[in-house]
Write a protein that holds these residues in place. Structure first.
Motif, PDB file in Angstrom:
ATOM      1  N   GLY A  29      11.788  49.953  64.471  1.00 26.01           N
ATOM      2  CA  GLY A  29      11.656  48.850  65.415  1.00 26.01           C
ATOM      3  C   GLY A  29      12.092  49.239  66.809  1.00 26.01           C
ATOM      4  N   THR A  30      12.302  48.252  67.644  1.00 29.06           N
ATOM      5  CA  THR A  30      12.623  48.501  69.051  1.00 29.06           C
ATOM      6  C   THR A  30      14.005  49.123  69.243  1.00 29.06           C
ATOM      7  OG1 THR A  30      13.412  46.216  69.258  1.00 29.06           O
ATOM      8  CG2 THR A  30      11.118  46.658  69.860  1.00 29.06           C
ATOM      9  N   GLU A  31      14.862  49.011  68.234  1.00 26.91           N
ATOM     10  CA  GLU A  31      16.198  49.596  68.315  1.00 26.91           C
ATOM     11  C   GLU A  31      16.294  50.940  67.601  1.00 26.91           C
ATOM     12  OE1 GLU A  31      18.561  48.202  70.162  1.00 26.91           O
ATOM     13  OE2 GLU A  31      17.136  46.602  70.657  1.00 26.91           O
ATOM     14  N   GLY A  32      15.166  51.438  67.107  1.00 28.00           N
ATOM     15  CA  GLY A  32      15.221  52.650  66.290  1.00 28.00           C
ATOM     16  C   GLY A  32      15.591  52.294  64.861  1.00 28.00           C
ATOM     17  N   GLY A  33      15.841  53.304  64.049  1.00 28.19           N
ATOM     18  CA  GLY A  33      16.229  53.034  62.672  1.00 28.19           C
ATOM     19  C   GLY A  33      16.300  54.297  61.855  1.00 28.19           C
ATOM     20  N   TRP A  34      16.461  54.134  60.554  1.00 27.82           N
ATOM     21  CA  TRP A  34      16.545  55.287  59.663  1.00 27.82           C
ATOM     22  C   TRP A  34      15.894  54.962  58.320  1.00 27.82           C
ATOM     23  CZ3 TRP A  34      19.071  53.862  55.284  1.00 27.82           C
ATOM     24  CH2 TRP A  34      20.065  52.893  55.379  1.00 27.82           C
ATOM     25  N   VAL A  35      15.495  56.040  57.646  1.00 24.77           N
ATOM     26  CA  VAL A  35      14.916  55.949  56.300  1.00 24.77           C
ATOM     27  C   VAL A  35      15.595  56.997  55.434  1.00 24.77           C
ATOM     28  CG1 VAL A  35      12.825  56.080  54.907  1.00 24.77           C
ATOM     29  CG2 VAL A  35      12.682  55.258  57.274  1.00 24.77           C
ATOM     30  N   ASP A  36      16.121  56.604  54.296  1.00 23.20           N
ATOM     31  CA  ASP A  36      16.700  57.544  53.336  1.00 23.20           C
ATOM     32  C   ASP A  36      15.652  57.860  52.272  1.00 23.20           C
ATOM     33  OD1 ASP A  36      19.118  57.715  54.575  1.00 23.20           O
ATOM     34  OD2 ASP A  36      20.241  56.541  53.102  1.00 23.20           O
ATOM     35  N   ILE A  37      15.404  59.144  52.053  1.00 24.58           N
ATOM     36  CA  ILE A  37      14.460  59.568  51.019  1.00 24.58           C
ATOM     37  C   ILE A  37      15.150  60.551  50.093  1.00 24.58           C
ATOM     38  CG2 ILE A  37      12.361  59.183  52.372  1.00 24.58           C
ATOM     39  CD1 ILE A  37      12.359  62.154  53.046  1.00 24.58           C
ATOM     40  N   THR A  38      14.689  60.585  48.846  1.00 27.88           N
ATOM     41  CA  THR A  38      15.316  61.442  47.846  1.00 27.88           C
ATOM     42  C   THR A  38      14.269  61.972  46.876  1.00 27.88           C
ATOM     43  OG1 THR A  38      17.107  61.544  46.207  1.00 27.88           O
ATOM     44  CG2 THR A  38      15.830  59.506  46.307  1.00 27.88           C
ATOM     45  N   PRO A  39      14.430  63.193  46.363  1.00 28.35           N
ATOM     46  CA  PRO A  39      13.454  63.743  45.414  1.00 28.35           C
ATOM     47  C   PRO A  39      13.446  62.992  44.092  1.00 28.35           C
ATOM     48  CG  PRO A  39      14.831  65.476  46.377  1.00 28.35           C
ATOM     49  CD  PRO A  39      15.465  64.172  46.726  1.00 28.35           C
ATOM     50  N   ALA A  40      12.361  63.187  43.331  1.00 30.16           N
ATOM     51  CA  ALA A  40      12.250  62.558  42.009  1.00 30.16           C
ATOM     52  C   ALA A  40      13.209  63.197  41.008  1.00 30.16           C
ATOM     53  CB  ALA A  40      10.814  62.676  41.499  1.00 30.16           C
ATOM     54  N   PHE A  41      13.477  64.501  41.186  1.00 31.02           N
ATOM     55  CA  PHE A  41      14.326  65.221  40.249  1.00 31.02           C
ATOM     56  C   PHE A  41      15.603  65.693  40.942  1.00 31.02           C
ATOM     57  CE2 PHE A  41       9.935  66.311  38.684  1.00 31.02           C
ATOM     58  CZ  PHE A  41       9.976  65.454  37.596  1.00 31.02           C
ATOM     59  N   PRO A  42      16.669  65.947  40.170  1.00 34.33           N
ATOM     60  CA  PRO A  42      17.893  66.464  40.770  1.00 34.33           C
ATOM     61  C   PRO A  42      17.621  67.770  41.517  1.00 34.33           C
ATOM     62  CG  PRO A  42      18.280  65.794  38.495  1.00 34.33           C
ATOM     63  CD  PRO A  42      16.810  65.746  38.708  1.00 34.33           C
ATOM     64  N   GLY A  43      18.206  67.892  42.683  1.00 36.95           N
ATOM     65  CA  GLY A  43      18.012  69.110  43.451  1.00 36.95           C
ATOM     66  C   GLY A  43      18.325  68.917  44.913  1.00 36.95           C
ATOM     67  N   ASP A  44      17.995  69.925  45.691  1.00 37.35           N
ATOM     68  CA  ASP A  44      18.293  69.969  47.110  1.00 37.35           C
ATOM     69  C   ASP A  44      17.142  69.373  47.907  1.00 37.35           C
ATOM     70  OD1 ASP A  44      19.697  70.567  49.400  1.00 37.35           O
ATOM     71  OD2 ASP A  44      19.996  72.678  48.879  1.00 37.35           O
ATOM     72  N   VAL A  45      17.373  69.104  49.161  1.00 32.82           N
ATOM     73  CA  VAL A  45      16.306  68.785  50.109  1.00 32.82           C
ATOM     74  C   VAL A  45      16.392  69.818  51.230  1.00 32.82           C
ATOM     75  CG1 VAL A  45      16.090  66.348  49.595  1.00 32.82           C
ATOM     76  CG2 VAL A  45      17.776  67.087  51.269  1.00 32.82           C
ATOM     77  N   HIS A  46      15.232  70.221  51.723  1.00 31.18           N
ATOM     78  CA  HIS A  46      15.194  71.281  52.734  1.00 31.18           C
ATOM     79  C   HIS A  46      14.290  70.861  53.884  1.00 31.18           C
ATOM     80  CE1 HIS A  46      15.545  75.299  54.352  1.00 31.18           C
ATOM     81  NE2 HIS A  46      14.228  75.388  54.444  1.00 31.18           N
ATOM     82  N   THR A  47      14.760  71.111  55.096  1.00 37.06           N
ATOM     83  CA  THR A  47      14.028  70.739  56.296  1.00 37.06           C
ATOM     84  C   THR A  47      13.498  71.981  56.996  1.00 37.06           C
ATOM     85  OG1 THR A  47      15.409  68.775  56.610  1.00 37.06           O
ATOM     86  CG2 THR A  47      14.176  69.551  58.518  1.00 37.06           C
ATOM     87  N   ILE A  48      12.222  71.948  57.365  1.00 37.27           N
ATOM     88  CA  ILE A  48      11.605  73.025  58.139  1.00 37.27           C
ATOM     89  C   ILE A  48      11.135  72.437  59.463  1.00 37.27           C
ATOM     90  CG2 ILE A  48       9.747  74.722  58.253  1.00 37.27           C
ATOM     91  CD1 ILE A  48       9.726  74.824  55.232  1.00 37.27           C
ATOM     92  N   ASP A  49      11.596  73.018  60.561  1.00 27.85           N
ATOM     93  CA  ASP A  49      11.168  72.595  61.890  1.00 27.85           C
ATOM     94  C   ASP A  49      10.127  73.584  62.398  1.00 27.85           C
ATOM     95  OD1 ASP A  49      12.863  70.302  62.223  1.00 27.85           O
ATOM     96  OD2 ASP A  49      14.555  71.669  62.473  1.00 27.85           O
ATOM     97  N   LEU A  50       8.935  73.096  62.652  1.00 33.67           N
ATOM     98  CA  LEU A  50       7.845  73.930  63.139  1.00 33.67           C
ATOM     99  C   LEU A  50       7.673  73.710  64.641  1.00 33.67           C
ATOM    100  CD1 LEU A  50       7.142  73.215  60.022  1.00 33.67           C
ATOM    101  CD2 LEU A  50       4.923  74.164  60.585  1.00 33.67           C
ATOM    102  N   ASP A  51       7.461  74.806  65.367  1.00 33.15           N
ATOM    103  CA  ASP A  51       7.329  74.717  66.828  1.00 33.15           C
ATOM    104  C   ASP A  51       5.905  74.954  67.306  1.00 33.15           C
ATOM    105  OD1 ASP A  51       6.978  77.427  66.438  1.00 33.15           O
ATOM    106  OD2 ASP A  51       8.766  78.047  67.555  1.00 33.15           O
TER     107      ASP A  51
END
Length: 209
Positions: free
Chosen positions: A59-81
């Motif tokens: 919205g106009t104030e910004g916000g956040w979304v929490d997401i999680t995998p279906a199975f136990p494990g890590d989450v990994h972020t890749i930043d592409l330039d």
């Protein structure tokens, strides 16, 4: 979009921090919670994940979304330039910014899969890609001339400057470029390869999915 992770590496959660009016596409079933006022718009199945995707818009104030995998494990972020793409296992993405494009028919896959639809997708553009890792994540940095072989079921992704070759484990056994069954991937450096210590198929069987 900024990404903050918690509960890693066993039960990873990624919080997607959105600027006012910013949107991100994520798997609908991966959503754990959002800040109040985030708009959710379901999309038709794109064939890339375990469920239908949705677009989350702050919205106009910004916000956040929490997401999680279906199975136990890590989450990994890749930043592409925008200068380099990534090849990732089909169905492993949790969220992607609108400035990125995922393509299962990337020309670079022709040498691996021929004309068939394989078990990888290629991500390009400038933005952030959040991946679900089944189990713990290993990052392998290959030096020039260094070689490794990886079971496709344990592959999470690799930078597209890494040389890759797909071959059969046994000529007499069953093989599938769609799932990676009966095949193995050979990689040559320089490049980066991401692997996961568990496989989604084994985890699903263990949990009775």
């Amino acid at each position: 979009m900024q990404v903050r992770t918690r509960h890693t590496p066993a039960f990873g959660v990624a919080r997607l921090l959105l600027a006012p009016g910013e949107a991100v596409q994520a798997e609908a079933s991966a959503m754990l919670a959002t800040s109040y006022g985030v708009h959710i718009e379901p999309r038709s199945r794109g064939g890339r994940g375990r469920s239908k995707p949705a677009v989350f818009t702050a919205g106009t104030e910004g916000g956040w979304v929490d997401i999680t995998p279906a199975f136990p494990g890590d989450v990994h972020t890749i930043d592409l330039d925008g200068t380099q793409g990534w090849c990732v296992s089909r169905g492993s993405w949790l969220a992607v910014t609108a400035t990125l494009r995922a393509d299962a028919q990337w020309p670079g896959f022709h040498a691996l899969f021929g004309a068939e639809h394989g078990f990888l997708e290629h991500a390009t553009g400038s933005g952030t890609l959040v991946l679900a890792c089944c189990g713990a994540l290993d990052t392998i940095t290959l030096s020039p001339g260094e070689f490794i072989s990886v079971d496709p079921a344990h592959l999470l992704g690799y930078s597209d400057d890494t040389q890759a070759r797909l071959r059969a484990i046994s000529q007499s056994g069953p093989q599938s470029v769609r799932t990676g069954e009966g095949l193995i991937l050979d990689f040559a450096g320089p490049g980066t390869v991401l692997t996961q210590t568990r496989t989604p198929r084994a985890m699903a069987a263990l949990l009775g999915h």
